[in-house]
Motif scaffolding. Structure first.
Motif, PDB file in Angstrom:
ATOM      1  N   THR A 196       0.845  -1.195   0.000  1.00 39.39           N
ATOM      2  CA  THR A 196       0.000   0.000   0.000  1.00 39.39           C
ATOM      3  C   THR A 196       0.876   1.239   0.000  1.00 39.39           C
ATOM      4  OG1 THR A 196      -0.124   0.020   2.425  1.00 39.39           O
ATOM      5  CG2 THR A 196      -1.846  -1.184   1.241  1.00 39.39           C
ATOM      6  N   GLY A 197       0.331   2.316  -0.507  1.00 38.06           N
ATOM      7  CA  GLY A 197       1.084   3.553  -0.609  1.00 38.06           C
ATOM      8  C   GLY A 197       1.929   3.588  -1.867  1.00 38.06           C
ATOM      9  N   GLU A 198       2.669   4.669  -2.020  1.00 35.34           N
ATOM     10  CA  GLU A 198       3.507   4.865  -3.201  1.00 35.34           C
ATOM     11  C   GLU A 198       4.937   4.423  -2.899  1.00 35.34           C
ATOM     12  OE1 GLU A 198       4.274   5.712  -7.076  1.00 35.34           O
ATOM     13  OE2 GLU A 198       2.329   5.877  -6.074  1.00 35.34           O
ATOM     14  N   PRO A 199       5.404   3.311  -3.502  1.00 39.52           N
ATOM     15  CA  PRO A 199       6.767   2.829  -3.214  1.00 39.52           C
ATOM     16  C   PRO A 199       7.826   3.874  -3.552  1.00 39.52           C
ATOM     17  CG  PRO A 199       5.494   1.143  -4.343  1.00 39.52           C
ATOM     18  CD  PRO A 199       4.687   2.407  -4.419  1.00 39.52           C
ATOM     19  N   PHE A 200       8.881   3.929  -2.770  1.00 38.89           N
ATOM     20  CA  PHE A 200      10.004   4.827  -3.030  1.00 38.89           C
ATOM     21  C   PHE A 200      11.305   4.066  -2.817  1.00 38.89           C
ATOM     22  CE2 PHE A 200       8.163   5.868   1.186  1.00 38.89           C
ATOM     23  CZ  PHE A 200       9.145   5.343   2.013  1.00 38.89           C
ATOM     24  N   ASP A 201      12.373   4.632  -3.371  1.00 38.11           N
ATOM     25  CA  ASP A 201      13.680   3.977  -3.296  1.00 38.11           C
ATOM     26  C   ASP A 201      14.270   4.073  -1.896  1.00 38.11           C
ATOM     27  OD1 ASP A 201      13.611   3.299  -5.954  1.00 38.11           O
ATOM     28  OD2 ASP A 201      14.620   5.142  -6.608  1.00 38.11           O
TER      29      ASP A 201
ATOM     30  N   SER B 277       0.846 -13.687   6.091  1.00 43.22           N
ATOM     31  CA  SER B 277       0.767 -12.454   5.301  1.00 43.22           C
ATOM     32  C   SER B 277       2.020 -11.610   5.462  1.00 43.22           C
ATOM     33  CB  SER B 277      -0.448 -11.618   5.718  1.00 43.22           C
ATOM     34  OG  SER B 277      -0.308 -11.177   7.060  1.00 43.22           O
ATOM     35  N   VAL B 278       2.340 -10.904   4.387  1.00 40.36           N
ATOM     36  CA  VAL B 278       3.431  -9.915   4.389  1.00 40.36           C
ATOM     37  C   VAL B 278       2.863  -8.631   3.804  1.00 40.36           C
ATOM     38  CG1 VAL B 278       5.710  -9.293   3.509  1.00 40.36           C
ATOM     39  CG2 VAL B 278       5.223 -11.671   4.144  1.00 40.36           C
ATOM     40  N   GLN B 279       3.045  -7.525   4.528  1.00 42.64           N
ATOM     41  CA  GLN B 279       2.510  -6.241   4.083  1.00 42.64           C
ATOM     42  C   GLN B 279       3.607  -5.180   4.098  1.00 42.64           C
ATOM     43  OE1 GLN B 279      -1.121  -5.032   6.115  1.00 42.64           O
ATOM     44  NE2 GLN B 279      -1.537  -7.151   6.685  1.00 42.64           N
ATOM     45  N   LEU B 280       3.697  -4.432   3.025  1.00 43.12           N
ATOM     46  CA  LEU B 280       4.587  -3.272   2.935  1.00 43.12           C
ATOM     47  C   LEU B 280       3.710  -2.030   2.854  1.00 43.12           C
ATOM     48  CD1 LEU B 280       7.472  -4.100   0.408  1.00 43.12           C
ATOM     49  CD2 LEU B 280       7.736  -3.307   2.758  1.00 43.12           C
ATOM     50  N   THR B 281       3.889  -1.102   3.778  1.00 39.26           N
ATOM     51  CA  THR B 281       3.091   0.114   3.785  1.00 39.26           C
ATOM     52  C   THR B 281       4.013   1.314   3.656  1.00 39.26           C
ATOM     53  OG1 THR B 281       1.437  -0.924   5.220  1.00 39.26           O
ATOM     54  CG2 THR B 281       1.396   1.473   5.051  1.00 39.26           C
ATOM     55  N   TYR B 282       3.887   2.025   2.525  1.00 40.76           N
ATOM     56  CA  TYR B 282       4.700   3.210   2.266  1.00 40.76           C
ATOM     57  C   TYR B 282       3.915   4.452   2.646  1.00 40.76           C
ATOM     58  CZ  TYR B 282       7.842   0.261  -0.507  1.00 40.76           C
ATOM     59  OH  TYR B 282       8.721  -0.714  -0.925  1.00 40.76           O
TER      60      TYR B 282
ATOM     61  N   ALA C 238       7.503   7.475   6.398  1.00 35.20           N
ATOM     62  CA  ALA C 238       7.717   6.212   7.112  1.00 35.20           C
ATOM     63  C   ALA C 238       7.493   5.025   6.183  1.00 35.20           C
ATOM     64  CB  ALA C 238       6.791   6.110   8.326  1.00 35.20           C
ATOM     65  N   LEU C 239       8.025   3.894   6.597  1.00 33.49           N
ATOM     66  CA  LEU C 239       7.802   2.624   5.911  1.00 33.49           C
ATOM     67  C   LEU C 239       7.587   1.558   6.980  1.00 33.49           C
ATOM     68  CD1 LEU C 239       7.857   0.636   3.482  1.00 33.49           C
ATOM     69  CD2 LEU C 239      10.335   0.516   3.776  1.00 33.49           C
ATOM     70  N   ARG C 240       6.527   0.756   6.808  1.00 33.09           N
ATOM     71  CA  ARG C 240       6.252  -0.315   7.765  1.00 33.09           C
ATOM     72  C   ARG C 240       6.218  -1.646   7.036  1.00 33.09           C
ATOM     73  NH1 ARG C 240       0.673  -1.299  11.076  1.00 33.09           N
ATOM     74  NH2 ARG C 240       0.017  -1.734   8.938  1.00 33.09           N
ATOM     75  N   LEU C 241       6.927  -2.612   7.581  1.00 30.72           N
ATOM     76  CA  LEU C 241       6.923  -3.978   7.066  1.00 30.72           C
ATOM     77  C   LEU C 241       6.323  -4.868   8.145  1.00 30.72           C
ATOM     78  CD1 LEU C 241       7.754  -6.288   5.135  1.00 30.72           C
ATOM     79  CD2 LEU C 241      10.035  -6.199   6.162  1.00 30.72           C
ATOM     80  N   LEU C 242       5.270  -5.587   7.813  1.00 33.64           N
ATOM     81  CA  LEU C 242       4.565  -6.421   8.786  1.00 33.64           C
ATOM     82  C   LEU C 242       4.462  -7.842   8.262  1.00 33.64           C
ATOM     83  CD1 LEU C 242       2.835  -6.677  11.389  1.00 33.64           C
ATOM     84  CD2 LEU C 242       0.839  -6.127   9.969  1.00 33.64           C
ATOM     85  N   VAL C 243       4.885  -8.793   9.063  1.00 29.40           N
ATOM     86  CA  VAL C 243       4.724 -10.215   8.764  1.00 29.40           C
ATOM     87  C   VAL C 243       3.851 -10.801   9.867  1.00 29.40           C
ATOM     88  CG1 VAL C 243       5.871 -12.429   8.434  1.00 29.40           C
ATOM     89  CG2 VAL C 243       6.995 -10.318   7.673  1.00 29.40           C
ATOM     90  N   GLY C 244       2.710 -11.372   9.484  1.00 26.68           N
ATOM     91  CA  GLY C 244       1.788 -11.896  10.489  1.00 26.68           C
ATOM     92  C   GLY C 244       1.236 -13.254  10.105  1.00 26.68           C
ATOM     93  N   ASP C 245       0.869 -14.048  11.126  1.00 30.27           N
ATOM     94  CA  ASP C 245       0.234 -15.340  10.887  1.00 30.27           C
ATOM     95  C   ASP C 245      -0.860 -15.558  11.929  1.00 30.27           C
ATOM     96  OD1 ASP C 245       1.172 -16.903  13.283  1.00 30.27           O
ATOM     97  OD2 ASP C 245       3.147 -16.544  12.413  1.00 30.27           O
ATOM     98  N   ASP C 246      -1.720 -16.539  11.681  1.00 31.36           N
ATOM     99  CA  ASP C 246      -2.808 -16.866  12.614  1.00 31.36           C
ATOM    100  C   ASP C 246      -2.528 -18.200  13.309  1.00 31.36           C
ATOM    101  OD1 ASP C 246      -3.091 -18.562  10.501  1.00 31.36           O
ATOM    102  OD2 ASP C 246      -5.176 -18.067  10.055  1.00 31.36           O
TER     103      ASP C 246
ATOM    104  N   THR D 200      11.323   5.436  10.044  1.00 32.52           N
ATOM    105  CA  THR D 200      10.843   6.801   9.872  1.00 32.52           C
ATOM    106  C   THR D 200      11.946   7.646   9.261  1.00 32.52           C
ATOM    107  OG1 THR D 200      11.520   7.378  12.128  1.00 32.52           O
ATOM    108  CG2 THR D 200       9.254   6.633  11.812  1.00 32.52           C
ATOM    109  N   PHE D 201      11.536   8.665   8.487  1.00 33.63           N
ATOM    110  CA  PHE D 201      12.487   9.491   7.759  1.00 33.63           C
ATOM    111  C   PHE D 201      12.257  10.955   8.086  1.00 33.63           C
ATOM    112  CE2 PHE D 201      11.015   5.965   5.069  1.00 33.63           C
ATOM    113  CZ  PHE D 201      12.153   5.172   5.098  1.00 33.63           C
ATOM    114  N   ASN D 202      13.357  11.731   8.106  1.00 40.82           N
ATOM    115  CA  ASN D 202      13.232  13.176   8.284  1.00 40.82           C
ATOM    116  C   ASN D 202      12.690  13.797   7.018  1.00 40.82           C
ATOM    117  OD1 ASN D 202      14.335  12.999  10.842  1.00 40.82           O
ATOM    118  ND2 ASN D 202      16.438  13.234  10.079  1.00 40.82           N
ATOM    119  N   GLY D 203      11.891  14.800   7.186  1.00 38.62           N
ATOM    120  CA  GLY D 203      11.249  15.404   6.012  1.00 38.62           C
ATOM    121  C   GLY D 203      12.218  15.965   5.017  1.00 38.62           C
ATOM    122  N   GLY D 204      13.375  16.451   5.497  1.00 35.82           N
ATOM    123  CA  GLY D 204      14.332  17.070   4.582  1.00 35.82           C
ATOM    124  C   GLY D 204      15.255  16.095   3.899  1.00 35.82           C
TER     125      GLY D 204
END
Length: 429
Positions: free
Chosen positions: A318-323, A353-358, A362-370, A418-422
């Motif tokens: 989800t979100g717009e991937p960036f380098d 499940s594996v989720q990448l959220t841009y 910030a960038l969040r990587l989540l790996v989850g199972d039931d 997390t990334f600094n805005g500048g």
């Protein structure tokens, strides 16, 4: 300004040179050091320290300057460590020499261990400049192993300048002469100043050695992590496939086709591991992300690990991937790889499940199972190299790792960057 003890030490040096025994020095020979000359020498030496990448070469240059300015026959830099003095750099016979090529016997470990003279050490600790002559060479224990060397070289005087870093004696700068001479206070001051630069270079070489050792340790740990995350993971996958094939063959009415499929998949994984190992050895870098984005590598690994099993894979971006920096992407992939592998081995999950959220900053990587989950305690974390490895990888890229799990509640492994805005994301971590 000189303190009283230093002035007293210099006065003792001057008095120790008996004028009646001093060999006359011609105008051309007489070393003179005025303030302008001293400043030029120090500035040139500092410039050399700033520009010379090899600190050993700088130390050799410093000794060469000393022999030139003080008209010495030779000079040496002795390091003091663990209660031992050892000659590490020498300027002799018109050449800069390092350990292994130094003619002076004090460069050998065997001789260094035999040098004993508590009186000299006590005087050096008081920051005294020490001068010695042939009568001292013949009687003082410190010269027991150097007498033949001095006789062959015609050494008639030696001057020792103690080298301190703060309150710690780190070594001595020694100049040796083929004639007796009187040292002026300004000459001793210049010698002290040059000695201070030698201490700085010695400390830099020590810190460089420490940094090199730390770098070697870090590289060894990185290789251990990569071996764990490649070969160990592949062996786990191969074992799972072979176990599935064995169960299929052992159960009454088991599917021969399923067993064959799992065996073939195990063979594919073995070939893949062999290929990866060869590439890693050749390139000395892990091949996981070669020519692929982070999302592509994660999706492919999740699919390979769950293919032919009862686990349903789910992958989402989800979100717009960036380098991101290459090292950051690799560490994220390894963390996810470890989490996926743990779920496949232990969770008995139905869904993985594996989720990448841009997000903009910030960038969040989540790996989850039931799956069945587990109770995470400090002792639990210490038992598994994989959990420690994930934490270390997260710290390396400035990420925040959390693992949430409980009995029959599944497991979620999340890393947040997390990334600094500048900053551009490629340089942020």
């Amino acid at each position: 300004m000189w303190n009283t003890s230093l002035l007293s030490a210099l006065q003792r040096v001057r008095n120790s040179f008996s004028p009646g025994l001093t060999q006359p020095v011609t105008t051309a020979q007489k070393p003179t050091v005025d303030l302008a000359q001293a400043n030029q020498v120090l500035q040139a030496s500092l410039s050399k320290l700033a520009s010379e990448p090899d600190l050993k070469n700088f130390l050799g240059h410093l000794l060469m300057v000393c022999t030139d300015r003080f008209m010495a026959a030779e000079a040496g830099l002795w390091r003091y460590e663990n209660g031992l003095f050892r000659l590490t750099v020498s300027y002799e016979d018109g050449e800069i020499k390092h350990e292994g090529a130094i003619a002076h016997p004090g460069a050998t470990s065997a001789i260094a261990r035999k040098i004993r003279n508590q009186d000299v050490l006590t005087r050096l600790r008081k920051r005294e400049i020490i001068s010695d002559y042939p009568e001292d060479f013949a009687t003082q224990p410190v010269y027991e192993h150097f007498r033949d060397y001095f006789q062959r070289r015609g050494i008639q005087a030696a001057l020792k300048i103690p080298l301190f870093l703060g309150d710690d004696l780190r070594g001595i700068l020694v100049m040796r002469f083929q004639y007796r001479r009187v040292f002026m206070p300004e000459e001793a001051e210049l010698a002290f100043a040059l000695g201070n630069q030698a201490v700085l270079a010695l400390e830099l070489t020590r810190l460089a050695a420490v940094a090199q050792s730390a770098a070697i340790t870090e590289e060894r740990n990185r290789m251990a992590r990569d071996l764990h995350d490649t070969l160990a993971q592949l062996f786990t996958s191969i074992l799972m496939r072979l176990q599935a094939a064995s169960l299929a063959l052992a159960e009454p009415g088991g599917s021969l086709a399923d067993a064959q499929a799992n065996i073939e998949r195990a063979c594919d994984l073995a070939r893949e591991g062999l290929s990866d190992t060869r590439r890693s050895v050749q390139a000395l870098r892990p091949p996981a992300l070669m020519n692929r984005t982070l999302a592509e590598a994660l999706a492919d690994y999740l699919q390979r690990m769950t293919e032919g099993t009862a686990v349903t894979p789910q992958f989402r971006v989800t979100g717009e991937p960036f380098d991101l920096p290459e090292e950051t992407e690799l560490e994220l992939f390894r963390i996810a790889q470890e989490a996926v592998n743990n779920s496949c081995k232990h969770a008995q999950a139905r869904t993985l499940s594996v989720q990448l959220t841009y997000q903009p900053t910030a960038l969040r990587l989540l790996v989850g199972d039931d799956g069945i989950g587990f109770t995470l305690t400090p002792s639990t974390a210490l038992k598994g190299f994989g959990l420690i490895s994930m934490q270390q990888r997260a710290e390396r890229i400035g990420g925040y790792l959390t693992i949430c799990s409980d009995h029959n509640q599944g497991t979620q492994t999340c890393i947040l960057l997390t990334f600094n805005g500048g900053q551009t994301r490629g340089d942020a971590v």
